[in-house]
Each structure stands twice: as C-alpha cells, then as structure tokens.
Design an enzyme around this catalytic site. Structure first.
Site, mmCIF file in Angstrom:
data_model
loop_
_atom_site.group_PDB
_atom_site.id
_atom_site.type_symbol
_atom_site.label_atom_id
_atom_site.label_comp_id
_atom_site.label_asym_id
_atom_site.label_seq_id
_atom_site.Cartn_x
_atom_site.Cartn_y
_atom_site.Cartn_z
ATOM 1 N N TRP A 255 0.707 -1.096 -0.075
ATOM 2 C CA TRP A 255 -0.145 0.039 0.028
ATOM 3 C C TRP A 255 1.014 1.294 0.102
ATOM 4 O O TRP A 255 1.792 1.240 0.858
ATOM 5 C CB TRP A 255 -1.069 0.038 1.337
ATOM 6 C CG TRP A 255 -1.731 1.286 1.289
ATOM 7 C CD1 TRP A 255 -2.622 1.734 0.623
ATOM 8 C CD2 TRP A 255 -1.220 2.475 2.351
ATOM 9 N NE1 TRP A 255 -2.805 3.267 1.085
ATOM 10 C CE2 TRP A 255 -2.032 3.469 2.036
ATOM 11 C CE3 TRP A 255 -0.140 2.763 3.101
ATOM 12 C CZ2 TRP A 255 -2.050 4.858 2.610
ATOM 13 C CZ3 TRP A 255 -0.267 3.838 3.855
ATOM 14 C CH2 TRP A 255 -1.050 4.840 3.519
ATOM 15 N N GLU B 273 -3.235 -2.985 -2.372
ATOM 16 C CA GLU B 273 -4.235 -2.338 -1.574
ATOM 17 C C GLU B 273 -4.635 -0.753 -2.180
ATOM 18 O O GLU B 273 -3.622 0.198 -2.193
ATOM 19 C CB GLU B 273 -3.840 -2.036 -0.314
ATOM 20 C CG GLU B 273 -4.821 -1.560 0.752
ATOM 21 C CD GLU B 273 -4.494 -1.414 2.014
ATOM 22 O OE1 GLU B 273 -3.460 -1.977 2.546
ATOM 23 O OE2 GLU B 273 -5.420 -1.018 3.018
ATOM 24 N N LYS C 265 -6.882 2.740 -2.366
ATOM 25 C CA LYS C 265 -7.744 3.526 -1.463
ATOM 26 C C LYS C 265 -8.519 4.653 -2.046
ATOM 27 O O LYS C 265 -8.019 5.166 -3.305
ATOM 28 C CB LYS C 265 -6.362 4.041 -0.298
ATOM 29 C CG LYS C 265 -7.219 4.849 0.545
ATOM 30 C CD LYS C 265 -6.034 5.154 1.689
ATOM 31 C CE LYS C 265 -6.664 5.785 2.810
ATOM 32 N NZ LYS C 265 -5.558 5.897 4.053
ATOM 33 N N ASP D 31 -9.643 -3.154 1.386
ATOM 34 C CA ASP D 31 -9.774 -2.441 2.842
ATOM 35 C C ASP D 31 -11.130 -2.053 3.025
ATOM 36 O O ASP D 31 -11.452 -1.204 2.165
ATOM 37 C CB ASP D 31 -8.582 -1.586 3.192
ATOM 38 C CG ASP D 31 -8.617 -0.882 4.709
ATOM 39 O OD1 ASP D 31 -9.583 -0.559 5.160
ATOM 40 O OD2 ASP D 31 -7.627 -1.009 4.982
ATOM 41 N N HIS E 39 -11.568 1.729 2.810
ATOM 42 C CA HIS E 39 -11.047 2.563 1.628
ATOM 43 C C HIS E 39 -11.860 2.871 0.372
ATOM 44 O O HIS E 39 -11.535 2.833 -0.805
ATOM 45 C CB HIS E 39 -9.877 1.604 1.080
ATOM 46 C CG HIS E 39 -8.596 1.862 2.009
ATOM 47 N ND1 HIS E 39 -7.300 1.413 1.609
ATOM 48 C CD2 HIS E 39 -8.807 2.238 3.415
ATOM 49 C CE1 HIS E 39 -6.572 1.558 2.655
ATOM 50 N NE2 HIS E 39 -7.301 2.018 3.605
ATOM 51 N N HIS F 93 -8.582 -6.375 4.365
ATOM 52 C CA HIS F 93 -7.996 -5.764 5.466
ATOM 53 C C HIS F 93 -9.756 -5.107 6.062
ATOM 54 O O HIS F 93 -10.060 -4.485 5.683
ATOM 55 C CB HIS F 93 -7.414 -4.386 5.087
ATOM 56 C CG HIS F 93 -5.957 -4.395 5.156
ATOM 57 N ND1 HIS F 93 -4.846 -3.353 4.913
ATOM 58 C CD2 HIS F 93 -5.154 -5.632 5.346
ATOM 59 C CE1 HIS F 93 -3.838 -4.096 5.214
ATOM 60 N NE2 HIS F 93 -3.845 -5.189 5.382
ATOM 61 N N ASP G 1 -11.906 6.845 6.736
ATOM 62 C CA ASP G 1 -11.070 5.487 7.057
ATOM 63 C C ASP G 1 -10.337 5.639 8.472
ATOM 64 O O ASP G 1 -9.096 5.642 8.585
ATOM 65 C CB ASP G 1 -9.811 5.521 6.080
ATOM 66 C CG ASP G 1 -8.806 4.248 6.042
ATOM 67 O OD1 ASP G 1 -9.329 3.190 6.364
ATOM 68 O OD2 ASP G 1 -7.708 4.553 5.625
ATOM 69 N N ASP H 106 -10.356 3.544 10.958
ATOM 70 C CA ASP H 106 -9.714 2.477 11.775
ATOM 71 C C ASP H 106 -9.922 2.195 13.155
ATOM 72 O O ASP H 106 -9.108 1.789 13.752
ATOM 73 C CB ASP H 106 -7.991 2.648 11.505
ATOM 74 C CG ASP H 106 -7.722 2.409 9.917
ATOM 75 O OD1 ASP H 106 -7.591 1.483 9.319
ATOM 76 O OD2 ASP H 106 -7.162 3.400 9.548
ATOM 77 N N ASP I 120 -7.022 -4.849 10.144
ATOM 78 C CA ASP I 120 -6.345 -3.343 10.097
ATOM 79 C C ASP I 120 -7.083 -2.326 10.813
ATOM 80 O O ASP I 120 -7.872 -1.790 9.948
ATOM 81 C CB ASP I 120 -6.101 -3.242 8.477
ATOM 82 C CG ASP I 120 -5.239 -1.871 8.387
ATOM 83 O OD1 ASP I 120 -4.790 -1.429 9.154
ATOM 84 O OD2 ASP I 120 -5.418 -1.122 7.166
HETATM 85 C C1 RNT Z 1 -3.940 2.503 5.118
HETATM 86 C C2 RNT Z 1 -3.943 1.176 4.792
HETATM 87 C C3 RNT Z 1 -2.902 0.425 5.173
HETATM 88 C C4 RNT Z 1 -2.221 0.673 6.824
HETATM 89 C C5 RNT Z 1 -1.247 -0.109 7.198
HETATM 90 C C6 RNT Z 1 -0.771 0.392 8.483
HETATM 91 O O1 RNT Z 1 -4.914 3.314 4.694
HETATM 92 O O2 RNT Z 1 -5.161 0.630 5.054
HETATM 93 O O3 RNT Z 1 -3.232 -0.971 5.256
HETATM 94 O O4 RNT Z 1 -3.626 0.688 7.509
HETATM 95 O O5 RNT Z 1 -0.499 -0.639 6.291
HETATM 96 ZN ZN ZN Z 2 -5.327 -1.337 4.976
#
Ligand code: RNT
Ligand code: ZN
Length: 417
Positions: free
Chosen positions: A184, A225, A227, A258, A261, A285, A293, A295, A325
């Site tokens: 990513w 990955e 986004k 993810d 994303h 993810h 995003d 998290d 993640d």
């Molecule tokens: C970032 C991505 C990525 C990170 C990690 C830490 O938007 O989701 O995967 O969260 O690599």
């Molecule tokens: Zn991620």
C-alpha cells in the site's frame, strides 16, 4: 457454564435448518486470520522510535502502556493471542524490523532483519504476513513514493518493494505457510491535479519493476491495496480501486480490499465475488470506518457478518486471505486486538452456521419470500452458545471472562511502563 450441555441444545436447534454445528466449528478453527502487529503501538515500529506516523493515516488517543520495544510488543501480542480462538498469523510491517539497534535504510531491508520474528513465530506456532512501509519516512514526506517524479526517490521505493517480496518469501519458506506481502502506498494529491495519467503511469511502471522477478507462489503472494483518499491526499489517490484492479489482473496479483477504503455507502461484502470473478484471490483488510478511514476496532456488525457470509456462500475460503487493519490508541490496545479479532472469529462462525444450502435453494427457485423470512429467523438462533463452546474448545476465555484478564495485565504490566 457447561458449554458442552449448551452446545447440545444448539446442535439440536441448528440441525432443524440442516446446519452441522460441529462441522461449522471445525471450519472456523482451520481458517487463518492475520492479526496486524501495528495495533500494539499505534503504527510506530522500531525503525525510528518516537517518529511521526505519516502517509495520511492516523492513530488517535494516548491510552497509557503502549509497547515501546520488540520484547514488549511480542509480550503484548502473546497475551492477546491467548484470548483469541482460531488459527492465527501475525502481519508485520517493515518498520517492525529487528536490526539490533543498527540503522537500516528501507531500500536495504532484508530477511536477516526479520530472522528473530521468524524464530518467534515458529515458537508460537504463528504464520506471518509482510507489509513494506511506504510512509513515516523523509523520502515520503511530500506525499509520493512509487509515483514520485524524482527517479532517485522512486528507485529507492522500488528497491523497498522488491526487498519486501524477498522477505515475505522468506517468511513463507521458513514457516511452511504462504505469506501475503501487502503493498500500500499513500501517494496522492491534496488538491486537484491536472495530470493524473502521468502519476498513474509512473506508479504502473514502478510495479512492473517491483514484479520483474518471480517469487515462489507457495511462499509469497503479493497483494495490492487501493484507497479512495487519505488525509492530505483528498483530491486524488494514485493507487485507486480501478488502478489496482487492473494492476492485479495484469500481474496476476491479489487485490486487497480494505473496508475503510471506499466511499461510505460502498461495501466490501459486495466486492468479494465481483473481484473473484476474474482474480484468483483477494486479501481483506478488515477495519471499521466511522465517517472516513478511521480504523476503529472491528465490531460484530452486519457488514462484518456479511463479509464472512460472502466468503462461505461463494466457497471462497481458500481464495480470501483475511487480515485485520485497525489501530486505536484511545483504549487499551490489547483489548482492541482481543475485541476486533474475536469479532472476526465470531463473524466466521456466524457465517459457518448459516443454512446456506437452504437459502441458496430458495433464491435459485425464485422464492425470495422464504429467503428473507429465513434470513430474519436465523438471527435469533442460539449463536452465543456455539461461540462459547468454540472458545472453550480452543482454550480461550468464554464470554466476558477475558476482560478481567486484560485489566490485570494492564495494572501489572502496561501501567508500569
Ligand atoms: C492505509 C492502509 C494500510 C495501513 C497499514 C498500516 O490506509 O489501510 O493498510 O493501514 O499498512
Ligand atoms: Zn489497510
């Protein structure tokens, strides 16, 4: 509570729907879930302790007790993993290297810098996954890495990407279990660009270079990955969904979906079967976006259940590599690992207990009334009894009993840091 007695009752109830509870438990116990190391220390790592987290991602909160060293992170993860049922992998980022105090540039990281992690994973019976770190570095400070306009900087990151594949392959070879290498990059524009094509072309060329040599598919699988946006890259992310869908197709790679994303009304549960119509495999993810995003720690919500159900319903168990993640620094970080990972396990169990055959038959016959009626009925089946029995069989705490253990570890260990 006598979990076996409770399981007996659950078996009887689920069997009326044609569901074999024991087979469900077995299938979940065998499904690997990759737990991310970076929840343990707010994505800090050990390359540059105390350095800033950049790349348009953010861990908020300053709950005390975060891991400061490799030993502390390992101890914390070890403690958390005893609270989580199922087959576990640990996902490492490049900045979690063990270089014995030596400064190693990102373009020079090598398997030797992760040898102690491999040793540790062997001792703990864990699989490993890898992630190159294309952020939190002076050469990523203007927001670009693999698509950078300066060839020297671009090459630096290309070398990092190449080395990441070698490290991941080493993990797979050493542990006899494939390692996913998730790439990513944060590359993107804060404000409206006028030449998106050029940047995407540069990124494409960088990947062609990174993938210019083969790795053993039994040891390493590269994943890409995408986004939609990051903090400070609100107007254009070079590695968008369309870009990576094409890139994964072209190079025969995994696409990483993810859950944070995409635009807020898009769902990854719908994307799995779409992507797998053409791709061999995807990586997930699993996160929880709250408005963006963000998290947040994964909760047992409808989307999580649907993601797990889609894996089962499509028969995709071997084609979806599940990774977590999230990173929350505002509450106990070990509890975050436990809550999020236990919820992923719950969702997998939930999905395995779905009367898929019956539901899919209704749908194929056009009986959408029964499909909806049963989808609602199964929501009140005694899922919790099966979950407790599964935890018991896996020798991890049932119900809420893990919480007091985390609180004790917090006062004995974390609060003394
Ligand atoms: C970032 C991505 C990525 C990170 C990690 C830490 O938007 O989701 O995967 O969260 O690599
Ligand atoms: Zn991620």
């Amino acid at each position: 509570m006598n979990t076996q007695k409770a399981l007996e009752i659950a078996r009887e109830i689920y069997s009326k729907y044609g569901v074999d509870v024991d087979a469900a438990i077995k299938s979940v116990a065998e499904t690997p879930v990759s737990i991310h190391c970076w929840q343990g220390d707010d994505v800090s790592g050990f390359e540059n302790p105390g350095g800033d987290l950049t790349g348009g991602i953010q861990s908020t909160g300053n709950y005390p007790g975060k891991a400061r060293t490799i030993d502390e992170l390992r101890a914390d993860f070890d403690f958390a993993s005893k609270l989580i049922p199922g087959k576990k992998k640990l996902s490492l980022h490049a900045v979690y290297l063990d270089a014995a105090g030596k400064k190693v540039e990102r373009n020079e990281i090598a398997p030797e810098h992760f040898a102690s992690w491999v040793q540790w994973a062997k001792e703990k019976g864990l699989g490993l996954d890898f992630n190159p770190t294309f952020f939190s570095h002076p050469l990523s400070s203007d927001g670009f890495t693999l698509s950078h306009d300066d060839p020297a900087i671009r090459n630096f990151w290309i070398e990092h990407g190449k080395q990441s594949r070698r490290i991941s392959e080493y993990f797979g070879r050493e542990l006899g279990q494939v390692s996913c290498n998730n790439l990513w990059v944060p590359d993107g524009f804060k404000d409206i660009p006028v030449n998106r094509a050029r940047k995407r072309q540069q990124l494409a060329e960088a990947y062609a270079e990174i993938f210019s040599f083969e790795t053993d598919d039994n040891c390493n699988l590269d994943a890409l990955e995408s986004k939609v946006f990051g903090i400070g890259a609100e107007s254009c992310t070079i590695g968008s969904h369309e870009f990576y869908m094409g890139c994964a197709m072209k190079h025969g790679k995994l696409l990483t979906l993810d859950t944070g994303h995409f635009h807020p009304t898009e769902v990854v549960s719908d994307k799995i079967s779409g992507a797998l119509t053409y791709l061999d495999a995807v990586m997930l993810h699993v996160s929880r976006p709250v408005r963006w995003d963000s998290d947040h720690v994964v909760i047992f919500d409808d989307e999580l259940k649907t993601i797990a159900s889609e894996i089962k319903r499509g028969g995709y168990e071997k084609r979806v590599h599940i990774g977590l993640d999230f990173f929350d620094g505002s509450i106990n970080r070990i509890a975050c690992w436990a809550i999020g990972s236990r919820n992923m396990q719950k969702a997998l169990l939930w999905a395995a207990l779905e009367p898929i055959e019956m539901l899919q038959k209704f749908e194929a016959e056009g009986d959408f009334t029964s499909r909806l009626a049963y989808l609602e009925e199964i929501k009140t089946l005694p899922f919790g009894l099966v979950w407790n029995a599964y935890c018991d069989m896996q020798n991890v705490p049932c119900g809420d009993s893990w919480i007091s253990q985390v609180k004790k570890y917090e006062s004995d260990v974390l609060f003394n840091r």
